[in-house]
Design a protein around this motif. Sequence first.
Motif, PDB file in Angstrom:
ATOM      1  N   HIS A  43       0.824  -1.199   0.000  1.00 48.28           N
ATOM      2  CA  HIS A  43       0.000   0.000   0.000  1.00 48.28           C
ATOM      3  C   HIS A  43       0.865   1.258   0.000  1.00 48.28           C
ATOM      4  O   HIS A  43       2.045   1.225   0.369  1.00 48.28           O
ATOM      5  N   SER A  44       0.292   2.374  -0.392  1.00 50.65           N
ATOM      6  CA  SER A  44       1.003   3.647  -0.402  1.00 50.65           C
ATOM      7  C   SER A  44       1.552   3.952   0.991  1.00 50.65           C
ATOM      8  O   SER A  44       0.892   3.700   2.000  1.00 50.65           O
ATOM      9  N   CYS A  46       4.304   2.568   2.286  1.00 49.68           N
ATOM     10  CA  CYS A  46       4.981   1.437   2.927  1.00 49.68           C
ATOM     11  C   CYS A  46       6.490   1.428   2.662  1.00 49.68           C
ATOM     12  O   CYS A  46       7.179   0.481   3.038  1.00 49.68           O
ATOM     13  N   HIS A 198       2.073  -1.055  -8.143  1.00 48.63           N
ATOM     14  CA  HIS A 198       0.831  -1.167  -7.383  1.00 48.63           C
ATOM     15  C   HIS A 198      -0.107  -2.171  -8.051  1.00 48.63           C
ATOM     16  O   HIS A 198      -1.179  -2.458  -7.522  1.00 48.63           O
ATOM     17  N   ASN A 215       2.312  -2.410   6.023  1.00 47.74           N
ATOM     18  CA  ASN A 215       2.041  -0.980   5.990  1.00 47.74           C
ATOM     19  C   ASN A 215       3.018  -0.225   6.881  1.00 47.74           C
ATOM     20  O   ASN A 215       3.514  -0.749   7.878  1.00 47.74           O
ATOM     21  N   LEU A 255      -2.778  -7.988   0.460  1.00 46.71           N
ATOM     22  CA  LEU A 255      -3.037  -6.550   0.406  1.00 46.71           C
ATOM     23  C   LEU A 255      -4.375  -6.201   1.045  1.00 46.71           C
ATOM     24  O   LEU A 255      -4.498  -5.197   1.753  1.00 46.71           O
ATOM     25  N   TYR A 256      -5.398  -7.030   0.809  1.00 48.41           N
ATOM     26  CA  TYR A 256      -6.717  -6.770   1.389  1.00 48.41           C
ATOM     27  C   TYR A 256      -6.670  -6.850   2.908  1.00 48.41           C
ATOM     28  O   TYR A 256      -7.225  -6.001   3.611  1.00 48.41           O
ATOM     29  N   ARG A 258      -4.130  -6.392   4.820  1.00 41.28           N
ATOM     30  CA  ARG A 258      -3.371  -5.247   5.354  1.00 41.28           C
ATOM     31  C   ARG A 258      -4.233  -3.994   5.356  1.00 41.28           C
ATOM     32  O   ARG A 258      -4.203  -3.205   6.296  1.00 41.28           O
ATOM     33  N   GLN A 259      -5.004  -3.784   4.294  1.00 42.73           N
ATOM     34  CA  GLN A 259      -5.881  -2.615   4.221  1.00 42.73           C
ATOM     35  C   GLN A 259      -6.970  -2.695   5.283  1.00 42.73           C
ATOM     36  O   GLN A 259      -7.312  -1.703   5.932  1.00 42.73           O
TER      37      GLN A 259
END
Length: 265
Positions: A43-44, A46, A198, A215, A255-256, A258-259
């Motif tokens: 993610h942005s 990181c 990304h 993250n 990724l999911y 982590r978000q």
Amino acid sequence: MSQPYLKIDQVGKTFSRRGVESEVLRDINLGVEKGQFVSIIGHSGCGKSTMLNLVAGLTQATTGGVILDNREVNSPGPDRAVVFQNHSLLPWLSVYANVRLAVDKVFSGAKTRAQRHDWTMHNLELVQMVHARDKRPSEISGGMKQRVGIARALAMEPKVLLLDEPFGALDALTRAHLQDSLMRIHGSLGNTVLMITHDVDEAVLLSDQIVMMTNGPAATIGEVLSVPLPRPRERLELAADPAYIGARESVLRFLYERQHFVEAA
């Protein structure tokens, strides 16, 4: 036990601004073998670009270090060529001259003038840009500019090609064409590539390994996924390939989760 070609060893990076410290990376350990294509995704915020800049020698690690081909990296050098999302071409020079500038800088003492010309043309041929050799950056498309940027980087014969979201600003069709070109070039040269992206599909399509970052702040490597797909790869054939689908699902799940963790915090 032999050391990997590129080794990021116990790297941490903390930035300090006006007395306030910000820990971006913590305990980064990664080995990349010669000829591997490795993507870094997360993610942005990181620290992906910071990690690439450490390998490029554009910034210094706070702790640990980077070793390339048994030599410590502590400054920029032609053995590590970077292609950014912004093409960074000199607008007053032609396509040919932009690539030739890098060739002259690296090979002025090793190649004759004629050899440097031939080498410049060879690298323009690799990215299929010979037809535009006399055009300036303002006269060619965004995708063509990135092709020239890649040619310029390859012309330096770097030990590692560093790509910082090189196709992020391009439309989907142009991006797909450049991904295919990059696969073809990597298959031909067998060069070592470290790429930030990304795009999950891009990472799976191009990579031998995908490095998934946790993250920030104090980001680290959460998982490293091997992509068990033989080369050469054809995107249409891979669409229904169980190994491709499985790798894609693994990255998306990471990724999911982590978000979701960030939203719940």
